[in-house]
Design an enzyme around this catalytic site. Structure first.
Site, PDB file in Angstrom:
ATOM      1  N   GLU A   1       0.779  -1.247   0.000  1.00  0.00           N
ATOM      2  CA  GLU A   1       0.000   0.000   0.000  1.00  0.00           C
ATOM      3  C   GLU A   1       0.807   1.292   0.000  1.00  0.00           C
ATOM      4  O   GLU A   1       0.675   2.119   0.915  1.00  0.00           O
ATOM      5  CB  GLU A   1      -0.971  -0.001   1.172  1.00  0.00           C
ATOM      6  CG  GLU A   1      -1.996  -1.104   1.093  1.00  0.00           C
ATOM      7  CD  GLU A   1      -3.154  -0.909   2.040  1.00  0.00           C
ATOM      8  OE1 GLU A   1      -3.046  -0.098   2.967  1.00  0.00           O
ATOM      9  OE2 GLU A   1      -4.190  -1.559   1.829  1.00  0.00           O
TER      10      GLU A   1
ATOM     11  N   GLU B   1      -6.389  -8.075   0.063  1.00  0.00           N
ATOM     12  CA  GLU B   1      -7.100  -7.653   1.278  1.00  0.00           C
ATOM     13  C   GLU B   1      -8.496  -7.213   0.868  1.00  0.00           C
ATOM     14  O   GLU B   1      -8.677  -6.649  -0.217  1.00  0.00           O
ATOM     15  CB  GLU B   1      -6.415  -6.484   1.998  1.00  0.00           C
ATOM     16  CG  GLU B   1      -5.139  -6.836   2.705  1.00  0.00           C
ATOM     17  CD  GLU B   1      -4.510  -5.660   3.445  1.00  0.00           C
ATOM     18  OE1 GLU B   1      -5.251  -4.792   3.949  1.00  0.00           O
ATOM     19  OE2 GLU B   1      -3.264  -5.618   3.505  1.00  0.00           O
TER      20      GLU B   1
END
Ligand code: BGP
Length: 477
Positions: free
Chosen positions: A166, A378
């Site tokens: 991320e 995720e």
């Protein structure tokens, strides 16, 4: 839903080292920046820190057995850099690397494919002390030392690698995801400089996988949200495109085209925020190409026009209370875009929009745009789970959320998108990045509170049994 998932589809779930392992100072491990940041959160807000987390370090065999019971085909987890190299570089910590050898062997023994993330927010604290961490370009070489060691160590056992978790979220929430020395916290250019260093580190790790791992595949795990315009008026449409350029394409184009998107770069240059790029950087970035795109998807976002002269807000909505509507503010980029709430969507208690359609949208959009296979690394719903008197956790809201997202993913697959894996967040309860253990995500309940780790007893939630059926039927149920 009817069975459209490929036969070898990698159903599984995800965690990250500092959020789940605990044993933060055991067997030679030294602090990571997250151990320090989470301790500060503990002191300020009473949220659990990562010292014990879910004590996965001591429970990992039991956890893998539970994953096997659910039928996992894959498990995405990260390696704690400071467990393997307590000082960031130099001597390897034998006990630290042994933990990952044991974990990977246990997974393989149980027929679960490891998906390894090299970096999930937890830079060794020693490197922050030495030169300020990611703000200094030296970190790229040090990362390469660490990633080269890990990739070489596991090249015969691990075939799926994700590099940095991320980057987009790191840029947005940089003081939470990186330890930024006090004197630099107002210097917004550094956000993009850090990101540039990460792009170089990512590219090196991709090259290392391509060179060292027979049959290995590698990519970044990007926190991704489609961005909708608040209204259909042209100014909002343009704002949504601007936001998409700076929050999404800014990373994706690097991974797949080896370039920064022009409009975003021009905006950053105009505002003195563009990263310093040295000779040879963009060539290196191009060489370190990605084989797939791993996406972390929780929520879609919304943007509206933001006239020049609007007050600049760079810290975007953190809701620490878990009360709906407690979001602290939305990011503004005057003259470019402002993020805002989407009035059409319901939200979780933490104000994250719930938008399964967004998942179908992004899978179709990104597959058409970049033509690369995708993995969902995720996806999930943070909630206040309650252990009831009957000793169970009835998390029907989570089942509903995940079911809708699996259906949306299924639709994208029906439309021809190549998806390899679904690894929702999280396999078991763990420390939320900014909310301790009150905000839970797991299929497996970890019986602890923020201030009392108890014995971290594992309890199967209702969603555990539900996911077991999903996997058993290859997504049909
Ligand atoms: C992602 C991170 C994870 C995880 C998740 C949920 O951004 O990769 O580490 O924590 O978000 O976020 P939170 O813990 O803030 O609820």
């Amino acid at each position: 839903m009817k069975n459209i998932f490929p036969e070898n589809f990698l159903w599984g779930a995800a965690t990250s080292a500092y959020q789940v392992e605990g044993a933060a100072y055991e067997d030679g491990k030294k602090a990571s920046q997250q151990d320090i940041i989470n301790r500060e959160n503990y002191q300020k807000y009473g949220f659990a820190n990562a010292d014990i987390a879910s004590d996965h370090y001591h429970h990992f065999r039991e956890d893998v057995a539970l994953m096997k019971e659910m039928g996992f085909k894959s498990y995405r987890f990260s390696i704690s850099w400071s467990r393997v190299f307590p000082d960031g570089v130099g001597e390897v910590n034998e006990k630290g690397i042994q933990f990952y050898r044991d974990l990977i062997d246990e997974l393989l023994k149980n027929g679960i494919e490891p998906i390894v993330t090299l970096y999930h927010y937890d830079l060794p604290w020693a490197l922050v002390e030495k030169y300020g961490g990611w703000i200094d370009r030296q970190v790229v070489d040090d990362f390469a030392y660490f990633s080269g060691y890990i990739i070489n160590e596991f090249k015969d056992k691990v075939k799926l690698w994700t590099t940095i978790n991320e980057q987009s979220i790191i840029v947005q929430y940089w003081t939470q995801k990186c330890y930024i020395p006090e004197q630099y916290r107002d210097n917004n250019q550094l956000r993009y400089q850090i990101n540039h260093h990460m792009n170089l580190a990512h590219a090196i790790a991709c090259k290392q996988v391509h060179e060292m791992v027979p049959g290995g595949k590698v990519g970044a795990a990007l926190g991704y949200s489609p961005i909708y315009p608040l209204t259909s008026c042209p100014e909002d449409m343009m704002a949504a495109l601007n936001a998409h350029d700076l929050r999404n394409s800014f990373y994706l184009d690097i991974y797949f085209k080896g370039t920064y998107p022009k409009a975003a770069m021009i905006y950053l240059e105009k505002h003195g925020l563009a990263p310093v790029i040295q000779d040879g950087d963009m060539e290196l970035i191009k060489e370190g190409y990605s084989d797939f795109l791993a996406l972390n998807y929780y929520a879609s976002e919304c943007a509206k026009a933001c006239p020049e002269g609007t007050k600049e807000i760079r810290y975007n909505g953190v809701n620490r209370s878990g009360k709906k509507g407690d979001i602290s503010g939305y990011e503004t980029h005057p003259g470019f875009y402002e993020m805002c709430k989407n009035p059409n969507l319901d939200t979780t208690d933490w104000d994250w929009s719930i938008d399964p359609t967004g998942l179908e949208y992004l899978l179709r959009d990104l597959y058409e745009r970049y033509g690369k296979p995708l993995m969902i690394t995720e996806n999930g719903m943070g909630a206040f789970d309650k252990l009831t008197e009957d000793g169970k956790i009835h998390d029907d809201y989570r089942i509903e959320y995940l079911k809708a997202h699996i259906q949306a993913m299924g639709k994208a697959i029906e439309y021809g998108v190549e998806v390899w894996a679904y690894c929702p967040w999280s396999a078991l309860d763990l420390i939320s990045t900014s909310n301790g253990v009150k905000k839970r995500y797991g299929f497996i309940y970890v019986d602890r509170t923020d201030d009392d780790p108890k014995e971290c007893r594992r309890i199967r939630k209702d969603s555990f049994y539900w996911y077991q059926k999903v996997i058993e039927s290859n997504g049909e149920k």
